[in-house]
Every structure is written in structure tokens, then in C-alpha cells.
Design an enzyme around this catalytic site. Structure first.
Site, mmCIF file in Angstrom:
data_model
loop_
_atom_site.group_PDB
_atom_site.id
_atom_site.type_symbol
_atom_site.label_atom_id
_atom_site.label_comp_id
_atom_site.label_asym_id
_atom_site.label_seq_id
_atom_site.Cartn_x
_atom_site.Cartn_y
_atom_site.Cartn_z
ATOM 1 N N LYS A 56 0.735 -1.618 -0.064
ATOM 2 C CA LYS A 56 0.054 -0.354 0.287
ATOM 3 C C LYS A 56 1.370 1.270 0.260
ATOM 4 O O LYS A 56 1.870 1.281 0.148
ATOM 5 C CB LYS A 56 -0.653 -0.051 1.077
ATOM 6 C CG LYS A 56 -1.793 0.979 1.494
ATOM 7 C CD LYS A 56 -2.797 0.734 2.097
ATOM 8 C CE LYS A 56 -4.032 1.825 2.810
ATOM 9 N NZ LYS A 56 -4.929 1.790 3.749
ATOM 10 N N SER A 83 -9.522 2.230 2.382
ATOM 11 C CA SER A 83 -7.896 2.886 1.787
ATOM 12 C C SER A 83 -7.244 1.914 0.738
ATOM 13 O O SER A 83 -6.168 2.365 0.051
ATOM 14 C CB SER A 83 -7.319 4.090 2.278
ATOM 15 O OG SER A 83 -6.752 3.165 3.320
ATOM 16 N N SER A 143 -10.003 0.198 5.962
ATOM 17 C CA SER A 143 -9.249 0.175 4.813
ATOM 18 C C SER A 143 -8.791 -1.436 4.743
ATOM 19 O O SER A 143 -8.367 -1.209 3.767
ATOM 20 C CB SER A 143 -8.309 1.389 5.345
ATOM 21 O OG SER A 143 -9.166 2.496 4.956
#
Lengths: 546, 546
Positions: free
Chosen positions: A136, A213, A237
Site C-alpha cells: 500500500k 483505502s 481500510s
């Protein structure tokens, strides 16, 4: 003559261009040869498009343990493995716009060095020798940028000077890094969209969002452009994108995995702590990652990690499971209700105990989480966006309007949260009187969101199925159950609603539009029960397949 | 006719009277028969005064494991044990003013019930069957008040409706509760003084303070009015009084012991967390308590406890110890410097590795802790004091003048703290290159304060030797080393000073006045190394006695 100040769009375009140069031309598919927009699902396309060799397809279809064994046994070189995943990640990006930072060359160079080391010494560098891991965007990598979707961070710094703790540990164990993946602005929206890289779509159905996210990560993994990825979660997320992309994932309790040195969207926030955890298509990969990472003793390097070794867990023969199909705030859409029904029936049929979970504290815990996120009055996010004039997306408006809290009121909210968390724990313990066998529940199973991936731009911003578990800081896994089916998942007839968001989610649901979307549920264990949650995922997978 | 509003003094007097009624008249010594003020040390007085039977003296001289064995083996009944400690606590109170809540009758009733249970079933109630444990005032006990030294809490509530988690667990294991002990207002001063109960003095030398905030506890324990007490620590509140009273104690990492349900002086503060831990004259008691409490799995009941079982630790044969004699901000007075020198010499002579610790981050960490304490602008404390018109003691003035912070600046401070804590950890790890054997240090040894108990009212408010370890959240024990000696500990000749506080501590030191005060040092282990710290205390005791 006035100095020309670049606009946020100029900066974003420059950053995007910098990234795009890192794709290899020979791997890029001409737009005409990509699947058309009229084909929402792109799952399976890579296997059929002819861009990868059969060996590369075999490599990229393998789990992390399989890859490690094959490299150890010299069936594949680390370079072959890295190249296959770089190439496949490039294809996945063309399909879903999932990558933020691209550094194939560095990954391939790492792989070459690992092969050379192995050749020369006869030793593997460590337990992850040759395993590509996607990241990420927030995880700082030496030599790479971290924008977390904020334009002002595009070149600030242009390259980080050192690895975050988790990266350094994984690198030391032989893992290979080659991409970072797209996130929403400051990682504080449920869809992975920002002004630098735009939106990441869902490979199961590109009309739907990949979620956020950790959305870039989830889309990449669903397309097997990575065997294992690391996401982060402070309100859902990891679990929201994992659930939208039918992935196994794990949101650990804070302190189980190292977090130091990642870029935060809300730096200094501690009322609720962001954690990182793995996402993958394979439970075996999930387990290998957790066990190996904890086995390397993160507490030696990360000041907030807890010295809790990875434990062997044996599940009871009869599982005690609480289920929550509908939290009474937003009713899940038909595919999720069907998924929950499938789980309930399978569990019951297999002789396990199923009781209902009362979500008594969920709503307030979820509200408190939002208050914590906004407690600096959005100052950090506003300050960064103002540096370049970057406007807020609609999901972020509240960061522009929330007043800054004083610390006295923050303390009051924190004290309230602690009381609710204790109540939640007491109620968990009290299930011992409802299971019929004297033991409390082993887990709660519930949806991660009310929908199987929302249509792009229409999330409705309700995270009440995920964020309570950040507030209580429990271990939570996700498990794919099925996919949305336009024939089975027709809209319910409802005339009354719990509230506006409930109605909006209802109105917004379209069985055709959602067709093929993921139905993937959360499995919630107690604090620091990461091992048990993984065993539960394994057991549930077997039960669902029985 | 206007309603007469009681003043804070009226309320305090009423509360004091209520407490005083709970002393047993037959145990109270006539003032004329108590040691005179001209006799500063009252250690040994109880043994000689003739108030206790020889059996009671034997009981109260015993460690917790000895008491438990004797009750198990029916050498003593739980009632005899409880009565001996109640009586001795009553005497200790007359000598030092150490008790806040007195509930001998409830404790004796608990003991009777335990004896009856044992008689009837042949079973002990649990691993602490019949062990009296004294409690710092903040630990809520069903049926008792908790004032934490704030007048407005005198009768609000008059009795708590339920035990705090730690109390419930210990009660369930058979522990007996009979007193709570005096603290400073809101537990936020280094001396145990408040408007309800006044000041607790130091039994080693009553011209000196018992310290704070667990000062009542420490004075009681030094006089053996309890075999084991529980204190709490957010900036030094276990270690300062333990060090002033030459006690073994343990400040654990947050999450090792349960904390839920105690009354906080600053409720909702989480930038630094208050922990509780044991104080006692016996390492065996310390170890028994920790092992038993963690063995009862606090994480099942306390939402913030970590599921880390009590581990067996074997120390390396050669210990690597860093010492800090002087932090460069306030130089310790001669008794402490002598204690540190004794430790260094004994360690070196015994073949252990001794290096110097650089306190690089200590000062800023200590400043940050203070900023966190004051970040609500003293609102909670002010609000409570304003309810009755209770004035602030000089140590507390800053709670009246500090401005409330906004959350954005709190986040900045928290982020700064996290970076410093990481630096501290990195420097700890880096000692591996300085020890000569490739291993980093096992512990840091340093004073807890610059003085062996300050003269009452003259602490100088410097907690820079203790509070950095709250910021890094490490495990810290205390170990008695010697006592101040007017002949050996004459004032140093110094002409330059690090700063005002340093000069004030220097000016304030008087070898005669400090004579007999405690010299007791801190032993700092890493996070969650409570087991190791206890092993280190044992090893150090043996080394110092060698």
C-alpha cells in the site's frame, strides 16, 4: 514578470508522468487490445490475453509458500518470479489503475542479487527469499516516494531515505518490492481515488469501486499481480477493499505487526491506531506472512510492537459463532444477506453453534471513530491540500468543515470509548450463557459493508460494519463466500428504513449493476487473536466447501 | 434565609471523621505513647512498642508466599493474618498518616468467610487465599469511596457499586482488602498530601516525604502494615515513593496488568497511560503477585490488557548493564551517587559488563509527559476543585494556569514522542556494539529521584529520572541499596549548575536532615519485560550482598 506557480494538476501530472516512465513499454498492451468498458469483469482476462508465458501464469497463480519452495528448490529463480509478477502487475494496472509507485527495476535488481547470493553461498537470505510483496502506498520504501494520494507529497520527499520498520524487516528476510498501490486522499475515503492517479476500479466488476483505502492493493491482488500485499486499516481500510475483491485479509490488533515509519494520513492521531496487515487470495499465504513476520520479533525494532510470539491454536471441535446480518443502521443488500444466510446454514448444518450478535455499541463506537479522525479539525489534511490548491473530494468535505476539538473534549470521548469497549468485552464474555456449552463465542461473522462493492462514487460513506472493530481493536479476517448474482439477489421490498443512509444504500442497489461483485465477510476474533482468526478462516473455508 | 453551603474544609473534615470512625479504639495508641517528633525514624518502633503479639509480629514480618503457605497449612487462619495486618496498619497510620479509606471490618469479614470456606470445602478459594493486599486510593473497591485526594469526590459516590477489574480478579483469587492509602490531589504531585487527609510522612525519616503519588502505600509497606500493596504510576508514582521507602516495586508496561475501573486523576488521558503495579519489602512477594495476576488472564476482563502469559526468564551469566548516575539536568545528591557507585563497583567486581547510558531523549520525553498531563488545560482538576472551592497546592499551580491545547498540537506532540521513543529503542539496540559481547544491554540502572526522600514540601518537582520510562513504556523495578548516611554523604562542592532546579536540589540537600533516608534505584527493562526485571532484581540483590 510573476513567477508561474504550478497548479495542483500540474504537480499531479508531473508525478504521474514520472510513474508512467517506470512501466516497461514491452509489457504495455495497446488500448485497443484491452477489454472494453462494456466488459465489467476482467477476472480471467490476463490468463487468456497471451501476454504472459505459461510459466509466468503458473508462477503468478502460486501461493507464497509455493513460490518460496520453488525458489528454494531452484524450480524458479527469484528473478523469474519477480519478472512474472512485475509483468502481471503492469497488466493489472492497465485494467484497474491500481498502482501508485512503480519500481520494477529495483525489484528485479533485488531478485538478481538474491539469486546471486543463493548461488554463491548456498544459503537463502531468509524465510521470504524471493517472495514479491506489493505495498500500500503509505509504507515507506527507501528510494521511493509516498504520496498517500496527496498532491503536496508528490515530491516531498522525492525519495524516502529509509525503509519503514516493516519494510526493513521483510527486506532483510528476502522479500522483493516492486510496486506501491493506489489509495484515496490521505487514505481517509472508502474508494481509492485521488488527484494524482485517479480512481482504482474493481476487477470483478469495473463499474464498482475497488474500495478503500487499500483499494489499489486489493485490485492488484484479485488480478494476481502480487502473491501477497500489505494494506492498512484504521476504520476498515483493509477489510473494505478485501471484501470488495473477495480476498483473505487480516486486520490485526495494534502492536502485533510493526507500524513505525509509514506515512500517516493523520499523523499523531492515537485515539485509534492505524494497523497494517496482509491481503491475498490464499489463506496459506496469509498465514505464512503473519507467522514469519511475528517470528522475526518486530518488538525489537518497533517501539509500539508487543512481544507476543506466534502461537499454535487448536480450535474447539464445536465452534461458537455469533452472526450479525443487519446492524439496524444500514441493512445489507441482498448479496450480503444471502452470503450471511449461506454461512449460518452451513455452520448449523455442520453442528456448530450459531447465535445472534447484538450490535449494541457499534453505532456509537463508529461515531466516535469518526470524531477521532476529525478531532484536529481536518488541519493536517487541509494544510497539505492548501499547499497546492488541491480541492476536496465530496467524501472528504467534513475534513474541511469539522471544528478542531480541545483536548478536554477529546479526553471525554476517549473515556467514553473505553467504557464502551469494556461493555463490548463483557457482552462477548456473557455469550457463554447463550451458546449452550458454557464457552463464549469464538468469533463474530458479519458483512464488511452493506454492498458487494459500491458503484464508483456511490459508497454512501457508512463504515459502521468495520470501524467498531478498530475501536475495540480486535483481530479481524475476511473470507470470500460467493459473488453477487443478478438472478438470486433481486432487491428486497422495503417500505420503511432505518435512516437516510439505509435508504440511500437501498435505492442505490441494482442487482444488474452489482452482478459479479464480491460477497466476502468479516470474521472477528478477540484482541491479539490473529492466530485464531486464521484458523477460523481455514475452518470456515472447509465448512463452506463441505 | 440563605442555605449554608459547606466549605471544602467542612466536607474534608466530615470525610476524615467518617474514616476515623473505622479505626478500632482498642488499637489506637495514646499520642503520648507514640514516638516523639524528635525521633525521625519510626522503623522498628512497632516491633518494640508492645502493641502486637509475637505471633502478630511474626505474621506481619512474613512475605506473601510465606503467608499463603501458612494459611494453606493451617498454621495461621486467614482471620489471624488479616487482624494482624489491620492492627499493624492502624499503628503505621498513627506514625505516618498513610491511610485514606479504612475498612478493617470488611477485611476481617472476608477473612472469616475464607476460613469458613476452607473449613467447609477443604479447598482454598484461589491462589491468593487469605493474603491481605493494601490498595492505593484510586483502585475502586465495591462498597468504598475513592477520593484520589480531591475533596469533591469525598462523597461522590459515597460507595462505589463495583470493584475495578484488578480488584475483582484479586478478590476472586482469595485476596483480602482492608485499607486504601493516601495520595496527593488527583495523584498529580510527588508528595502524598491533600486537603482531606493531609500529608503522609516517611517512616525512615519523618522529616522527609513518603513521596507520591503512591506515598501512603509506600509508608504503610515500609512499616509492614501490609505484605503487598498496589500503587499506580504515570510519571513515577510507584517508583518515587518506593525509592523513598526502600521498597521493591514494579512499574509494568501498560497492558500487562488490568487497569480498567480505577479512578483517574486525569480521566481520558491516553497520550501516556497510568499503570498499576506492586510495592513490597520482598522480591518473593513481588514475583508471586505478578505471576499470579498475569496467570489469571487479565485480558479476558480488561479491554486494554495484552494476552501475554507470564514467562520463565533465564538471565545471561554475564549481565550487560548501562548506568546513569547523573542525567545532566539535575545531579543526584550524595547518597544516590554513592548508591550508584556501589552498584557499579559490585557489578564490575562480579564480572558483569557496565557501560554508561546516554540520557539523550530523557529531558524532552519528560517535558512531553508534562505537556500531556496539562493538555486539557487542567480542566478536569480545576472543575473538581472549583466544586468545593478547594485551593491548589503549590505543586499543582500549573494545572490552574496551563492553557488547553487543541488536538492538532496534541497530535504533533504525540508524533514527536513516537519518534523519540523509536530513537530510544534504536539506541538501546545499538548498545550491542558497546558491551563487548555483541548483546545489547539487559537493563539501565539509575536513581528514581535526585534525593533520598525530600524534606516535606521541598520536592522541587523534577521527575526527569522516572517519567521518560512512562513515555517509552518500559518495565521498571526498584531495588533498595542502602540508606543515606550523614557521615558518608556530605554535600559535594559544586560551583556551577545545570540550571535552577539543579541548584535548588543542591541547596536543599542537608546530610543531617536526610540521614536514614532511602537509597533505592531503578532497574529498567524493555517493554513487557516484567519477568526479566524481577529476575534482574533478584540477581542484583545477590550481587549487592556478595
Amino acid at each position: 514578470m510573476p513567477l508561474l506557480v504550478p497548479t495542483y494538476s500540474d504537480i499531479a501530472a508531473k508525478k504521474r508522468l514520472q510513474r508512467d516512465k517506470n512501466f516497461k513499454k514491452e509489457w504495455l498492451v495497446a488500448p485497443a487490445n484491452l477489454p472494453p468498458a462494456s466488459s465489467p469483469s476482467v477476472i480471467g482476462w490476463i490468463e487468456k490475453c497471451g501476454e504472459l508465458t505459461s510459466k509466468q501464469l503458473e508462477i503468478t497463480a502460486s501461493s507464497a509458500p509455493e513460490i518460496l519452495l520453488a525458489v528454494r528448490d531452484k524450480v524458479w529463480t527469484a528473478f523469474e518470479v519477480a519478472e512474472a509478477f512485475c509483468h502481471r502487475a503492469s497488466l493489472a494496472h492497465q485494467l484497474t489503475n491500481c498502482l501508485s509507485e512503480v519500481f520494477f527495476d529495483e525489484g528485479l535488481q533485488q531478485a538478481r542479487e538474491l539469486d546471486e547470493y543463493y548461488e554463491r553461498t548456498g544459503q537463502l537470505k531468509g524465510p521470504l527469499h524471493g517472495l514479491p510483496i506489493s505495498l500500500k502506498d503509505n509504507i515507506n520504501v527507501k528510494g521511493q516516494a509516498t504520496t498517500v494520494g496527496i498532491v503536496s507529497f508528490s515530491f516531498s520527499p522525492e525519495k524516502f531515505g529509509e525503509d519503514s520498520v516493516i519494510l526493513a524487516m521483510l527486506r532483510d528476510m528476502g522479500a522483493i518490492f516492486y510496486v506501491k498501490t493506489n489509495v484515496p486522499v490521505a487514505m481517509m475515503m472508502p474508494e481509492s481515488i485521488n488527484h494524482i492517479y485517479g480512481n482504482t476500479t474493481n476487477p470483478l466488476n469495473r463499474k464498482l469501486s475497488a474500495g478503500g483505502s487499500s483499494g489499489g492493493e486489493a485490485a492488484l491482488l484479485a488480478l494476481k499481480g502480487s502473491p501477497l500485499g500489505i494494506g492498512s486499516d484504521i476504520g476498515g481500510s483493509i477489510r473494505i477493499p478485501a471484501s470488495f475483491n473477495n480476498l483473505y485479509s487480516l486486520k490485526p490488533t495494534f502492536g502485533r505487526f510493526p507500524t513505525y515509519g509509514s506515512r500517516s494520513g493523520l499523523p499523531g492521531l492515537e485515539s485509534v491506531n492505524s494497523v497494517n496487515g496482509p491481503l491475498t487470495t490464499s489463506i496459506d499465504s496469509l498465514e505464512l506472512y503473519c507467522k514469519t513476520l511475528v517470528g522475526a520479533e518486530p518488538w525489537i525494532y518497533d517501539p509500539k510492537a508487543v512481544p507476543l510470539p506466534w502461537r499454535t491454536v487448536k480450535l474447539p471441535e464445536t465452534l461458537n459463532i455469533a452472526v450479525l446480518e443487519d446492524d439496524g443502521v444500514v441493512r445489507p443488500t441482498p448479496p450480503l444477506l444471502r452470503g450471511m444466510k449461506m454461512v449460518r446454514e452451513k455452520l448449523t448444518k455442520s453442528g456448530h453453534i450459531v447465535i445472534d450478535w447484538n450490535p449494541e455499541e457499534h453505532l456509537r463506537l463508529s461515531e466516535l471513530i469518526t470524531e477521532f479522525f476529525l478531532s484536529d479539525g481536518g488541519k493536517h489534511v487541509k494544510d497539505e491540500c492548501n499547499k497546492t490548491g488541491e480541492p476536496f473530494f465530496p467524501y472528504m468535505q467534513m475534513y474541511g468543515t469539522a471544528p478542531e476539538k480541545g483536548v478536554a473534549s477529546l479526553w471525554a470521548l476517549q473515556a467514553e470509548r473505553t467504557k464502551l469497549v469494556k461493555k463490548f468485552l463483557d457482552r462477548w464474555n456473557a455469550t457463554a450463557s447463550a451458546t449452550g456449552n458454557g464457552r463464549p463465542i469464538d468469533a463474530i461473522i458479519l458483512p464488511a459493508t452493506p454492498f458487494p462493492g459500491n458503484p464508483n462514487g456511490k459508497f454512501q460513506n457508512y463504515v459502521g460494519y468495520t470501524s467498531p472493530f478498530n475501536a475495540v481493536d480486535y483481530s479481524v479476517g475476511t473470507i470470500p463466500v460467493t459473488t453477487a448474482d443478478r438472478g438470486l439477489d433481486t432487491r428486497e421490498v422495503r417500505e420503511t428504513f432505518y435512516g437516510e443512509t439505509d435508504k440511500a444504500v437501498y435505492d442505490n442497489y441494482d442487482a444488474d449493476e452489482s452482478h459479479g461483485g464480491a460477497v466476502c465477510l468479516q470474521v472477528v476474533g478477540r484482541k491479539f487473536e490473529e492466530e485464531k482468526v486464521i484458523e477460523l478462516l481455514k475452518a470456515l473455508k472447509a465448512i463452506m466447501e463441505s
